[in-house]
Write a protein that holds these residues in place. Structure first.
Motif, PDB file in Angstrom:
ATOM      1  N   ARG A  99      -0.581   9.319  -0.726  1.00  0.00           N
ATOM      2  CA  ARG A  99       0.048   7.690  -1.613  1.00  0.00           C
ATOM      3  C   ARG A  99      -1.895   7.860  -1.631  1.00  0.00           C
ATOM      4  O   ARG A  99      -2.875   7.056  -2.651  1.00  0.00           O
ATOM      5  CB  ARG A  99       0.399   6.614  -0.996  1.00  0.00           C
ATOM      6  CG  ARG A  99       1.705   7.204  -1.572  1.00  0.00           C
ATOM      7  CD  ARG A  99       2.728   6.148   0.135  1.00  0.00           C
ATOM      8  NE  ARG A  99       2.345   6.788   1.393  1.00  0.00           N
ATOM      9  CZ  ARG A  99       2.960   6.291   2.333  1.00  0.00           C
ATOM     10  NH1 ARG A  99       4.005   5.252   1.792  1.00  0.00           N
ATOM     11  NH2 ARG A  99       2.455   6.216   3.464  1.00  0.00           N
ATOM     12  N   THR A 100      -2.265   7.097  -0.565  1.00  0.00           N
ATOM     13  CA  THR A 100      -4.124   6.597  -0.514  1.00  0.00           C
ATOM     14  C   THR A 100      -5.075   7.485  -1.234  1.00  0.00           C
ATOM     15  O   THR A 100      -5.916   6.422  -2.375  1.00  0.00           O
ATOM     16  CB  THR A 100      -4.751   6.932   1.101  1.00  0.00           C
ATOM     17  OG1 THR A 100      -3.324   6.088   2.428  1.00  0.00           O
ATOM     18  CG2 THR A 100      -6.067   6.020   1.434  1.00  0.00           C
ATOM     19  N   GLU A 101      -4.660   8.870  -1.235  1.00  0.00           N
ATOM     20  CA  GLU A 101      -6.201   9.434  -2.277  1.00  0.00           C
ATOM     21  C   GLU A 101      -5.612   8.836  -3.802  1.00  0.00           C
ATOM     22  O   GLU A 101      -6.678   8.738  -4.422  1.00  0.00           O
ATOM     23  CB  GLU A 101      -5.568  11.021  -2.005  1.00  0.00           C
ATOM     24  CG  GLU A 101      -5.815  11.258  -0.546  1.00  0.00           C
ATOM     25  CD  GLU A 101      -5.811  11.592   0.435  1.00  0.00           C
ATOM     26  OE1 GLU A 101      -3.906  11.280   0.531  1.00  0.00           O
ATOM     27  OE2 GLU A 101      -5.922  10.985   1.865  1.00  0.00           O
ATOM     28  N   THR A 128      -8.449  -1.122   1.464  1.00  0.00           N
ATOM     29  CA  THR A 128      -7.834  -0.571   2.061  1.00  0.00           C
ATOM     30  C   THR A 128      -7.255  -0.564   3.214  1.00  0.00           C
ATOM     31  O   THR A 128      -6.881  -0.853   3.529  1.00  0.00           O
ATOM     32  CB  THR A 128      -9.145   0.249   2.152  1.00  0.00           C
ATOM     33  OG1 THR A 128     -10.374  -1.165   3.126  1.00  0.00           O
ATOM     34  CG2 THR A 128      -9.898   0.334   1.532  1.00  0.00           C
ATOM     35  N   GLU A 129      -6.832   1.036   3.437  1.00  0.00           N
ATOM     36  CA  GLU A 129      -5.038   1.089   4.784  1.00  0.00           C
ATOM     37  C   GLU A 129      -5.743   0.938   6.268  1.00  0.00           C
ATOM     38  O   GLU A 129      -5.543   0.563   7.367  1.00  0.00           O
ATOM     39  CB  GLU A 129      -4.655   2.099   4.534  1.00  0.00           C
ATOM     40  CG  GLU A 129      -5.485   3.522   5.002  1.00  0.00           C
ATOM     41  CD  GLU A 129      -4.696   3.856   4.699  1.00  0.00           C
ATOM     42  OE1 GLU A 129      -3.256   4.399   5.512  1.00  0.00           O
ATOM     43  OE2 GLU A 129      -4.855   5.605   4.367  1.00  0.00           O
ATOM     44  N   ASP A 130      -7.513   0.836   6.345  1.00  0.00           N
ATOM     45  CA  ASP A 130      -8.021   1.231   7.123  1.00  0.00           C
ATOM     46  C   ASP A 130      -9.324   0.112   7.509  1.00  0.00           C
ATOM     47  O   ASP A 130     -10.531   0.400   7.230  1.00  0.00           O
ATOM     48  CB  ASP A 130      -8.362   2.536   7.802  1.00  0.00           C
ATOM     49  CG  ASP A 130      -9.304   2.737   9.061  1.00  0.00           C
ATOM     50  OD1 ASP A 130      -9.492   1.724  10.224  1.00  0.00           O
ATOM     51  OD2 ASP A 130      -9.789   3.671   9.110  1.00  0.00           O
ATOM     52  N   LEU A 152      -2.691  -2.659  -2.734  1.00  0.00           N
ATOM     53  CA  LEU A 152      -2.452  -3.016  -1.221  1.00  0.00           C
ATOM     54  C   LEU A 152      -2.084  -1.621  -1.065  1.00  0.00           C
ATOM     55  O   LEU A 152      -0.820  -1.568  -1.453  1.00  0.00           O
ATOM     56  CB  LEU A 152      -2.397  -3.862  -1.111  1.00  0.00           C
ATOM     57  CG  LEU A 152      -2.792  -5.990  -1.761  1.00  0.00           C
ATOM     58  CD1 LEU A 152      -1.440  -6.111  -2.889  1.00  0.00           C
ATOM     59  CD2 LEU A 152      -2.319  -6.733  -0.480  1.00  0.00           C
ATOM     60  N   ASP A 153      -2.804  -1.302   0.129  1.00  0.00           N
ATOM     61  CA  ASP A 153      -2.410  -0.130   0.715  1.00  0.00           C
ATOM     62  C   ASP A 153      -2.223  -0.645   2.353  1.00  0.00           C
ATOM     63  O   ASP A 153      -3.645  -0.694   2.784  1.00  0.00           O
ATOM     64  CB  ASP A 153      -3.871   0.916   0.562  1.00  0.00           C
ATOM     65  CG  ASP A 153      -3.038   2.118   1.608  1.00  0.00           C
ATOM     66  OD1 ASP A 153      -1.959   2.815   1.380  1.00  0.00           O
ATOM     67  OD2 ASP A 153      -4.388   3.524   1.692  1.00  0.00           O
ATOM     68  N   GLU A 154      -1.108  -0.714   2.514  1.00  0.00           N
ATOM     69  CA  GLU A 154      -0.546  -1.428   4.255  1.00  0.00           C
ATOM     70  C   GLU A 154      -0.728  -1.908   4.033  1.00  0.00           C
ATOM     71  O   GLU A 154      -1.802  -2.364   5.087  1.00  0.00           O
ATOM     72  CB  GLU A 154      -1.032   0.408   4.988  1.00  0.00           C
ATOM     73  CG  GLU A 154      -0.534   1.242   4.736  1.00  0.00           C
ATOM     74  CD  GLU A 154       1.124   1.922   5.057  1.00  0.00           C
ATOM     75  OE1 GLU A 154       1.558   0.677   4.856  1.00  0.00           O
ATOM     76  OE2 GLU A 154       1.159   2.950   5.033  1.00  0.00           O
TER      77      GLU A 154
HETATM   78 MG   LIG Z   1      -1.940   6.037   3.755  1.00  0.00          MG
END
Ligand SMILES: [Mg+2]
Ligand SMILES: Nc1ncnc2c1ncn2[C@@H]1O[C@H](COP(=O)(O)OP(=O)(O)OP(=O)(O)O)[C@@H](O)[C@H]1O
Ligand SMILES: Nc1ncnc2c1ncn2[C@@H]1O[C@H](COP(=O)(O)OP(=O)(O)OP(=O)(O)O)[C@@H](O)[C@H]1O
Ligand SMILES: [Mg+2]
Lengths: 311, 499, 290, 311
Positions: free
Chosen positions: B296-298, B338-340, B423-425
């Motif tokens: 998903r992130t990619e 981003t998620e991180d 929005l990622d996580e």
């Molecule tokens: Mg991800």
């Protein structure tokens, strides 16, 4: 799986660079591939390689040591001074190495306990140790060393036709390689450089690891200095100037990351070989010294570009 | 189970540079219980744990372990007493292998020689991973190459392999998806049966009710109370944490869905994903579900221009969107949370002001000069809007609690007034109150016609806020659900590759 | 053993019908003096039809030893060495000895090893010439500044020694400041400026090379002291000669590097042809004062 | 609030170091506190300060530039060559500065597009540019520059009693200070150094920022070189050797972190002052050159220890 191979390939980068340089030199110079020249070349690189081995440990922890050249000079002067005053050669060498260990430990202490950035700490001690060398030697070379066979052996000897400095270099390589790969200390070096905070949380005494790493480098620098002293039959107060750059270049050419935590000792050996082969080859080819610098810089750049990787 | 307290912390005080973070906090854990430690972001949970294990020194109070007063000056000493921590921040050394990370600081060696017993360590690593049900993690892989979730599993494996009497888990599931969480819970259950105590910190309320025996709540560094889980409820815990009733968890959605804003056609990127087709309309929230590592992130990175696509097309309002750098997407009005947040979202050494301004430099400047006044206005406005808990706009984001850091990331993207927000996580590690605020902001945005794509591994959240839900399985689209059509089971079914 | 393998049995390939191959190792080419020396040698070699290979040790004893080892690999007929340091060079010379290559030292001597001849002018003597000239100009009375070269370098040591041999004997002359400026012109300027801040009664400056002397001249000129202060440099580089003839500098000690280079090539030719040469071939020092 | 004060205090570390050194020198040397000496001192530091300003930008982005000294030498030689051939001084200076910008851009391109670590990239170009300078000048100084008043002014002139190089340094400081604090570019420099990935994801073209940062440093190095050339009335092929160490030392002494993202230009100015004051003071006190190195290293170490902070 695929990743692993790619990884190994990228580790091969510097080796490929070295092989290409060697092939080119083999074609352009008749004298390059003689046994004599190869031994001669290996003896030449042994000095830089020994320092660079220590530097690899330092850089793996995320540090840097600019004072290696000055430590080399002080250790050589001290050893030569003791020899000239008639001390037993092996004892003099031992004390010299110990002095190197101590100077390295001083670096380590300033960096860990004083919380000074390695670059600036060793820049300062580089100046201080050089000054100390000049004071100790009164700015003159120390000559009239003993005619002791064992001391002459260190820099000039051969064992089964292989120059003794080369043997020393190979022994140091084997020992350090083993330490880095197969001991707890080696693990700690990598982990402190990879993530210092996490290492400390895992109970690793990062400060101790660092102090040791600088101490080892100090000792190896003096070992290199003693080889130099034996080869030159004298200790120069200006010995080792700018050696830090060659050592760092060897480490980085070998693929060790300056941000710490990633690298290998074999790469450093290859890096030292690249630099040594270049110096030797450019001499053999009689490239004018002005152009030598241009060629040397360009080749180093190409070798790294072969191994292109970010940070 | 005996009634004796394994660990008892009384009247703990702790300040950072004059800022009182813990005041008179009491906390005790019995042998063999799973004890939840709850509180809003910045309430002091992680700090309390760090005080317990000797990472931070305490300013006041006493700590007893098995009835004896202790002062740990290093986490290693706590470990000797059987107290192990899985920290909130990952403590993986990226360039070392899984095995090397597992045995970090406690390597096995041949006698006292310091020579490593590599084979032995590898075997033990495999065993520990198997116990957690993640034997698919290769012990020789470089840890940095693994996804965050797998790295987290390594840390958990490391902690449970120590034969500890008490394991503290600070938000262990923030980066995990359901499958890993399930196997983690199984392990926790068996540990409890062996008499091991667990301190469990999490912002996922469901988990608390699922596994915990008792709960302690902190608010603003103060001790609020301890209760058996059976005697409390969701609402009651929230009230203890926030100090007031929060109402519905997911605010009512009332936006009008408009025309198609973004259309993705047959998008593919190397071995990561392929055949991705979807649309997002103005005012719509598209939820994206899937297992950890589904890609998903990619997909989102590729749409945003942070990675190169190998095939397909992205259309924005019907026009092809050709982005080669995130800058192009930002210009087109796309924001990407981003998620991180630590590695990709924030510049930790800079202040809130500078971080928020980063995506808005054009807006707060004039001909290249940054206008202090405009910047202040923008940043203060966003801090207020998002209720970021801070000493001021010039506070370094590094010193904010995790949830507040997340809000700063959101703030910086709200500043660009995006037309499409990915929005990622977004609520990873965020407390219930803040979560609701984030959902509320998402709603507000959609009411203004902004389209939203939300990637999340928290199914209740996906179900609670999405208008439509897209499920990704191993880089391919598995299914798309309309609002109301889906439930947890159907999503999990699709995410695990079932038809 | 300390005997290099394969170095003992060399077949004599350097017959005189082939062109003579000369190896030359220079201490540094970052100094115009040695550039002139090399130029003199290379020009003379070309004229005589000799083949010459030059290596630059960049003032590093260890790399000079390596350079020489590399040269030995190339079947040279004669080795010209300009040592970076007299003691450090011995082992390289011994290597050449064991490869049966005759060695000629240039400008600096070697402490050990077999050397056919030494061609040079003496640094200590040059320092004495400078000291004598200054004493004469000041009538043995005045405050002096000595700008030293790189600490620990042999030229620094020897030139300083010669200078002090003279001025320390004279009661009226005192070295008021003695500071290193690393043989570098900009350092010469900075250090001289700093010295002038605390000593404005300076009568003469002796710099261990012309680069530093020219830096000092700039400092004196900008303090309007150029006319009052005697400045003596060393090496007689083109720049310094110009400055002397323009009257900006008073004198420079000329070691005539081109001449040393030419002499070295001529001698090398003689050595290869088997002629007898003197043990020491002095090249006149000259004090350039106009 | 309290934090802010603590923060500012720790920023004051280098300043306190400087003040202590200045006070000690004031007591031990009569000539230190004369107007003449202060102006002289400022003029001397201007060279290092200009280079160090650029280095601050580079280090803020997390990089390093070892090639500044070689760029200085090449730029000076080029400018001097053009002057000697009778070109209009201002045009020659302009072309020289442009060459500096280009050399810096080459560094930036190798680092960003070639993905070579800054240390090794600029180590290589340091060698290459030095070689190019030696080739261009044939290893000799370039003299016989024009007698143009405007060119002489650059290094030797005074404006209202203040040496012109000092004015140039102050202008450069003001401009760069403003850029770093108040422009989009300045913000980008900090954020790229603080977290490159996050910056890129925020739409910042990190590569461009880096290329500019090295270009600016290249230009400032040549500016320093031109001042030097004007002061010495000649360009030396060996000019600028080891200047990189002084520049980096000034930056780090000033409190800028070598890992990037954190630092300030004022600190660099203070760092350059510390180094300059030390050199000047040791000369004034006529400390023997052997001991000078020991004292200099120790004082630098003490100044950093005052400002103790990790990494
Ligand atoms: Mg991800
Ligand atoms: N090293 C530190 N220096 C200064 N302040 C700190 C430090 N560590 C934590 N704080 C502050 O202490 C407070 C409590 O932080 P803590 O990390 O304990 O919160 P938390 O309850 O774990 O929150 P979260 O749920 O977001 O993880 C916060 O306001 C934070 O800003
Ligand atoms: N830096 C990396 N290097 C190599 N592989 C990676 C890296 N980051 C992620 N991967 C791999 O890429 C795949 C997808 O990554 P990721 O876990 O980010 O997907 P995702 O669907 O976004 O999952 P989630 O966001 O739930 O963690 C996984 O198989 C993961 O192991
Ligand atoms: Mg926390």
């Amino acid at each position: 799986m695929k990743k692993k191979i790619v990884n190994n390939l990228s580790q091969l980068g510097p080796l490929i660079g070295l092989i290409i340089i060697v092939i080119i030199l083999g074609f352009t110079s008749d004298s390059f591939f003689t046994m004599n020249n190869i031994l001669n070349l290996l003896r030449q690189i042994s000095i830089n390689a020994l320092i660079a081995f220590g530097m690899t440990f330092v850089i793996l922890t995320g540090g840097i040591d600019l004072s290696v050249g000055s430590i080399l000079a002080f250790g050589s002067a001290l050893t030569a001074g003791m020899l000239a005053s008639g001390m037993d050669p092996m004892l003099a060498v031992f004390i010299g190495l110990l002095a190197g260990l101590l100077m390295g430990a001083v670096n380590g202490l300033i960096i860990t306990k004083g919380k000074v950035a390695p670059f600036i700490a060793t820049l300062a001690t580089m100046t201080i140790f050089r000054g100390a060398t000049l004071v100790y030697t009164d700015g003159r070379p120390i000559t009239g060393l003993s005619d002791s066979f064992s001391f002459e052996m260190i820099g000039k000897g051969y064992v089964f036709g292989v120059p003794f400095p080369v043997i020393l270099m190979l022994i140091a390589f084997a020992v350090l390689f083993f330490i880095l790969r197969n001991t707890i200390f080696g693990r700690q070096v990598y982990s402190v450089g990879g993530n210092e905070e996490a290492s400390i949380l895992s109970g690793i005494r990062a400060d101790r690891v660092k102090i040791w790493v600088y101490s080892i480098t100090g000792m190896l620098s003096v070992l290199a200095g003693i080889i130099l002293t034996s080869r030159l039959n004298s200790a120069q107060p200006t010995a080792g100037t700018m050696y830090e750059l060659d050592a760092i270049a060897a480490v980085v050419l070998g693929g060790t990351s300056l941000t710490g935590g990633r690298g290998w000792l074999t790469g450093t050996l290859i890096g030292a070989l690249i630099i040594g082969v270049l110096d030797n080859g450019l001499n053999l080819l009689n490239v004018s010294s002005f152009y030598q610098q241009i060629v040397k810089g360009s080749v180093i750049l190409l070798a790294v570009l072969l191994d292109r990787r970010s940070k | 189970m005996n009634d004796q307290n394994l660990v008892k912390m009384s009247e703990i005080d702790k300040s950072f540079a004059g800022n009182r973070v813990l005041q008179n906090v009491n906390f005790s854990v019995q042998a063999g219980e799973v004890h939840a430690l709850m509180g809003e972001n910045g309430a002091g949970k992680s700090t309390l744990i760090k005080v317990l294990t000797g990472i931070h020194s305490r300013d006041g109070g006493t700590i007893t372990v098995k009835g004896k007063d202790v002062i740990f000056s290093h986490p290693k000493e706590a470990e000797k007493q059987g107290i192990v921590v899985i920290h909130q921040e990952l403590n993986i050394i990226p360039h070392l292998t899984v095995t090397e990370n597992m045995f970090l600081g406690k390597e096995l060696s041949i006698g006292k020689t310091g020579i490593l017993r590599k084979r032995e360590m590898q075997t033990q690593t495999l065993e520990s991973l198997k116990r957690l049900g993640v034997e698919n993690i290769p012990p020789n892989e470089t840890a940095g190459n693994l996804s965050v979730g797998k790295q987290q599993m390594i840390e958990i494996a490391r902690a449970i392999s120590t034969n500890a009497e008490m394991i503290i888990m600070d938000e262990p599931t923030a980066a995990l998806t359901d499958r890993e969480i399930t196997s983690l819970f199984k392990v926790i259950e068996s540990l409890r049966k062996q008499g091991v105590s667990i301190v469990y910190i999490s912002h996922r309320m469901e988990e608390i009710f699922q596994i915990c025996d008792r709960i302690t709540v902190l608010r603003d560094g103060q001790y609020i109370g301890t209760k058996p889980i059976k005697e409390t409820s969701f609402e009651a815990i929230v009230k203890m944490m926030v100090g007031r009733d929060l109402g519905e968890r997911f605010p009512e959605r009332s936006s009008v869905i408009g025309d198609t804003l973004l259309e993705v056609k047959d998008l593919a990127r190397d071995e990561w994903f392929e055949g991705i087709n979807f649309q997002v309309k103005e005012g719509e929230i598209l939820g994206v579900a899937g297992l950890m590592g589904a890609g998903r992130t990619e997909i989102m990175e590729t749409i945003f221009g942070a990675a190169k696509k190998s095939k397909g097309q992205v259309l924005l309002q019907g026009r092809p969107l050709d982005v080669t750098h995130p800058r192009d997407s930002i210009r087109a009005g796309i924001g990407f949370i981003t998620e991180d947040r630590k590695d990709e979202g924030l510049v930790l050494n800079l202040s809130i002001r500078e971080n928020v301004a980063l995506t808005n430099l054009k807006a707060v400047s004039c001909g290249g000069w940054v206008s202090n006044a405009r910047e202040r206005d923008l940043v203060d406005d966003l801090i207020k809007k998002l209720h970021v808990r801070t000493t001021g706009r010039d506070q370094e984001v590094k010193s904010l609690s995790g949830g507040n850091q997340q809000k700063v990331v959101i703030a910086k993207w709200l500043g660009i007034e995006p037309r499409l927000l990915i929005l990622d996580e977004p609520t990873r590690g965020v407390d219930v109150g803040a979560k609701k605020e984030i959902y509320h902001i998402m709603n507000q945005l959609t009411e203004q016609g902004v389209a939203i794509i939300m990637v999340s591994s928290e199914l209740p959240e996906i179900l609670g806020v999405s208008d439509r839900i897209m499920v990704i399985h191993e880089g391919k689209m598995a299914k798309v659900f309309k609002r109301g059509e889906a439930d947890q089971e159907k999503i999990m079914h699709a995410a695990t590759g079932g038809e | 053993s300390t005997e290099s393998p394969g170095s003992s049995s060399d077949d004599e390939s350097g017959d005189s019908d082939e062109s003579i191959k000369i190896g030359m190792s220079i201490s540094t080419l970052n100094n115009p003096f040695f550039v002139s020396l090399r130029d003199g040698a290379e020009a003379a070699a070309e004229e005589a039809g000799y083949e010459i290979t030059t290596a630059d040790a960049q003032d590093d004893s260890a790399s000079q030893v390596s350079d020489i080892e590399d040269l030995i690999q190339q079947d040279i007929d004669v080795l010209l060495v300009n040592p970076t340091d007299s003691s450090a060079i011995s082992s390289a010379i011994e290597s050449a000895n064991s490869a049966d290559i005759p060695v000629i030292t240039v400008d600096r001597t070697a402490d050990e090893g077999e050397v056919v001849t030494h061609i040079a002018s003496d640094n200590v003597e040059g320092g004495e010439m400078a000291g004598e000239y200054i004493a004469e100009q000041l009538e043995e009375e005045g405050d002096l500044v000595e700008l030293e070269g790189i600490s620990g370098a042999s030229a620094t040591r020897e030139r300083g020694e010669g200078f002090h041999n003279i001025v320390d004997e004279l009661d009226g002359m005192e070295v008021a400041a003695q500071q290193s400026a690393d043989f570098d012109r900009s350092n010469g300027l900075n250090v001289m400026e700093n010295i002038l801040q605390s000593n404005n009664e300076i009568d003469a400056v002796f710099a261990h090379n012309d680069e530093m002397a020219l830096g000092a001249v700039e400092a004196l000129e900008s303090n309007d002291l150029a006319d009052e202060v005697v400045v003596v440099g060393f090496d007689a580089t083109a720049d310094a000669r110009d400055a002397v003839s323009e009257g900006r500098m008073d004198a420079t000690v000329a070691q005539q590097p081109e001449l040393i280079g030419e002499e070295a090539i001529a001698t090398a030719g003689q050595v290869v042809d088997g002629e007898e040469v003197d043990e020491f071939i002095p090249v006149e020092l000259e004090l350039i004062t106009e």
